[in-house]
Design an enzyme around this catalytic site. Structure first.
Site, PDB file in Angstrom:
ATOM      1  N   LYS A 139       2.273  11.258   7.269  1.00 30.43           N
ATOM      2  CA  LYS A 139       1.503  10.985   8.481  1.00 30.43           C
ATOM      3  C   LYS A 139       2.054  11.683   9.738  1.00 30.43           C
ATOM      4  CE  LYS A 139      -1.105   7.208   6.707  1.00 30.43           C
ATOM      5  NZ  LYS A 139      -0.807   6.049   5.886  1.00 30.43           N
ATOM      6  N   PHE A 168       0.856  -1.184   0.000  1.00 28.89           N
ATOM      7  CA  PHE A 168       0.000   0.000   0.000  1.00 28.89           C
ATOM      8  C   PHE A 168       0.889   1.230   0.000  1.00 28.89           C
ATOM      9  CE2 PHE A 168      -2.289   3.620   1.602  1.00 28.89           C
ATOM     10  CZ  PHE A 168      -3.442   3.584   0.841  1.00 28.89           C
ATOM     11  N   ASP A 225       9.331   3.257   2.116  1.00 33.80           N
ATOM     12  CA  ASP A 225       8.104   3.997   2.413  1.00 33.80           C
ATOM     13  C   ASP A 225       7.822   3.824   3.908  1.00 33.80           C
ATOM     14  OD1 ASP A 225       5.558   4.926   2.874  1.00 33.80           O
ATOM     15  OD2 ASP A 225       4.654   4.008   1.101  1.00 33.80           O
TER      16      ASP A 225
HETATM   17  C1  LIG Z   1      -0.985   6.127   4.376  1.00 37.24           C
HETATM   18  C2  LIG Z   1       0.102   5.601   3.528  1.00 37.24           C
HETATM   19  C3  LIG Z   1       0.399   6.162   2.265  1.00 37.24           C
HETATM   20  C4  LIG Z   1      -0.431   7.256   1.645  1.00 37.24           C
HETATM   21  O1  LIG Z   1      -0.481   8.432   2.388  1.00 37.24           O
HETATM   22  P1  LIG Z   1      -1.651   9.487   2.103  1.00 37.24           P
HETATM   23  O2  LIG Z   1      -1.307  10.659   2.977  1.00 37.24           O
HETATM   24  O3  LIG Z   1      -2.943   8.847   2.491  1.00 37.24           O
HETATM   25  O4  LIG Z   1      -1.608   9.820   0.654  1.00 37.24           O
HETATM   26  C5  LIG Z   1       1.483   5.651   1.566  1.00 37.24           C
HETATM   27  N1  LIG Z   1       2.219   4.644   2.055  1.00 37.24           N
HETATM   28  C6  LIG Z   1       1.952   4.073   3.253  1.00 37.24           C
HETATM   29  C7  LIG Z   1       2.823   2.969   3.738  1.00 37.24           C
HETATM   30  C8  LIG Z   1       0.872   4.519   4.018  1.00 37.24           C
HETATM   31  O5  LIG Z   1       0.592   3.926   5.182  1.00 37.24           O
END
Ligand SMILES: *Cc1c(COP(=O)(O)O)cnc(C)c1O
Length: 426
Positions: free
Chosen positions: A274, A146, A233
């Site tokens: 985040k 994701f 990520d």
């Molecule tokens: C939440 C998340 C995203 C996307 O972030 P948004 O601010 O919702 O666009 C990308 N990668 C990971 C691992 C995430 O948990």
């Protein structure tokens, strides 16, 4: 309708149902206030927040230092665009690159934008530094990843819900199983045009899948040997959530500042979002050293809001809280306590198969089929008992409270969870 009008939870939900796009399926609770580890609904019922806005609120709801920095900056200067300099961005970039030990930072707003940015940097690096022929660059990604919701990012998802009927898809991605070092090796050897390996150090959305303890180290070494960028990520796993500053820090308990530690799989590109703002404001960032980041020249990438003074002030305050309140250490200690308490219960449980995770990013696997409603029903019962959590992928429930939790509060939460689960034992 005015914002001052008093509505019940039912009425508020009905408004969203009628006037909002149906792109989410939230738990039926309407929150109006948050403080630390707690949130309150319209009817003033208090809950422990065990989602923390998907780990954006690591520092706790409405942290006074973060809100203070935000309101002070909001009254002074909010946005200049990057057509002009602002007096906060440089300070924020200096602070954050020192904090994570990278040469440079590229500021964006949402996580998906930061992932897109990392993809663009990796491709440009491949053409200009690695010598990959034009339009041939490939990025290796993992199954069940994701990384966000843009057209390019969903192109390499294998979640049908996220993908179906949004094509045509962006090419240039090679998918391998997660936590499969041999598959990564094969992919790197078979194709000479690999720009990078994009990976979540723990797969959060997929259900908190933690790879083998040496997977990231080996992946990083393979990337290095094949002149390929190792792209982490850490939007969900980073910023103290897993008991270290970054999940790629492994067992290293320093602040993520060292290269001495053998467990640190230092990314060539680090993606944050985040909790970079503590949930106060959308702030994301990509960090890299000069040899990678300098492939981006003026006019080649940007964002109107990226690097604005409010975001800069908020992110500095949010990172400072993490260090000041030793949130990584707290997450590590409370995470171990949480898993050991739940494991005690699981030995005598028929409804829960296992608990897994690292730090305060954990999940339980419910003993039922993926299409059953049991996990949802348990989350509804948890809500009644004063704790908010959400199922992911049907039969998995993620537990990720704010990291400012105390041990007493955590034990209180364990009691709520155990009491609720017992209601579901046959
Ligand atoms: C939440 C998340 C995203 C996307 O972030 P948004 O601010 O919702 O666009 C990308 N990668 C990971 C691992 C995430 O948990």
């Amino acid at each position: 309708m005015t914002t001052a009008q008093k509505l019940t939870s039912q009425e508020t939900i009905a408004l969203e149902e009628k006037h909002g796009a149906h792109n989410y399926h939230p738990l039926p609770v309407v929150l109006k206030r948050g403080e630390g580890v707690y949130v309150w609904d319209i009817e003033d019922k208090q809950y422990y927040d065990f989602l923390s806005a998907y780990s954006a609120v690591n520092q706790g709801h409405c942290h006074p230092a973060i809100v203070g920095a935000m309101s002070k900056q909001a009254e002074t200067l909010t946005l200049t665009s990057r057509a002009f300099h602002n007096d906060m961005l440089g300070k924020y970039e200096a602070y954050t690159t020192d904090y994570f030990q990278f040469d440079k930072l590229l500021p964006m707003n949402t996580g998906a934008e930061a992932v897109e940015t990392a993809i663009k940097i990796a491709r440009k690096w491949a053409y200009e530094k690695k010598g990959v022929p034009e339009h041939e660059a490939q990025i290796i990604v993992c199954e069940n990843n994701f990384h966000g919701r843009t057209t390019t990012i969903i192109s390499f998802s294998n979640d049908e819900g996220a993908r179906k009927n949004f094509g045509p898809y962006t090419p240039g991605f090679i998918k391998i199983p997660y936590d499969d070092i041999d598959a990564l090796k094969r992919a790197l050897v078979e194709n000479k045009n690999i720009a990078g390996f994009l990976v979540e150090p723990i797969q959060g959305e997929a259900g908190v899948f933690t790879p083998a303890s040496d997977f990231l180290m080996k992946a990083k070494a393979l990337c290095k040997a094949n002149n390929t960028l190792f792209i982490a990520d850490e939007i969900q796993t980073g910023i103290a959530r897993t008991g270290a500053l970054l999940a790629v820090c492994g067992n290293c308990t320093c602040k993520g500042h060292c290269e001495r530690q053998e467990t640190y799989s230092r990314p060539d590109i680090l993606i944050l979002g985040k909790a970079l703002s503590g949930g106060a404001y959308p702030v994301s960032a990509v960090l890299a050293d000069d040899d990678v980041m300098n492939v981006i020249k003026p006019g080649q990438h940007g964002s109107t809001f990226g690097g604005n003074p409010v975001a800069s002030a908020v992110a500095m305050a949010a990172l400072n809280v993490v260090k000041d309140e030793k949130l990584a250490q707290n997450a590590r200690v409370l995470g171990e306590l949480f898993r050991s308490k739940l494991n005690e219960y699981i030995t005598e449980s028929k409804i829960v198969n296992l608990v897994r995770g690292r730090g305060l990013l954990n999940a339980i696997l419910i003993n039922d089929t993926e299409d059953s409603s049991t996990a949802w029903d348990i989350c509804m019962a948890l809500k009644e008992n004063g704790l908010l959590a959400k199922p992911t992928h049907g039969n998995i429930i993620r537990f990720a409270p704010p990291l400012v939790m105390t041990e007493d509060q955590l034990l209180d939460c364990v009691a709520i969870i155990v009491k609720t689960l017992k209601q579901f034992e046959k």
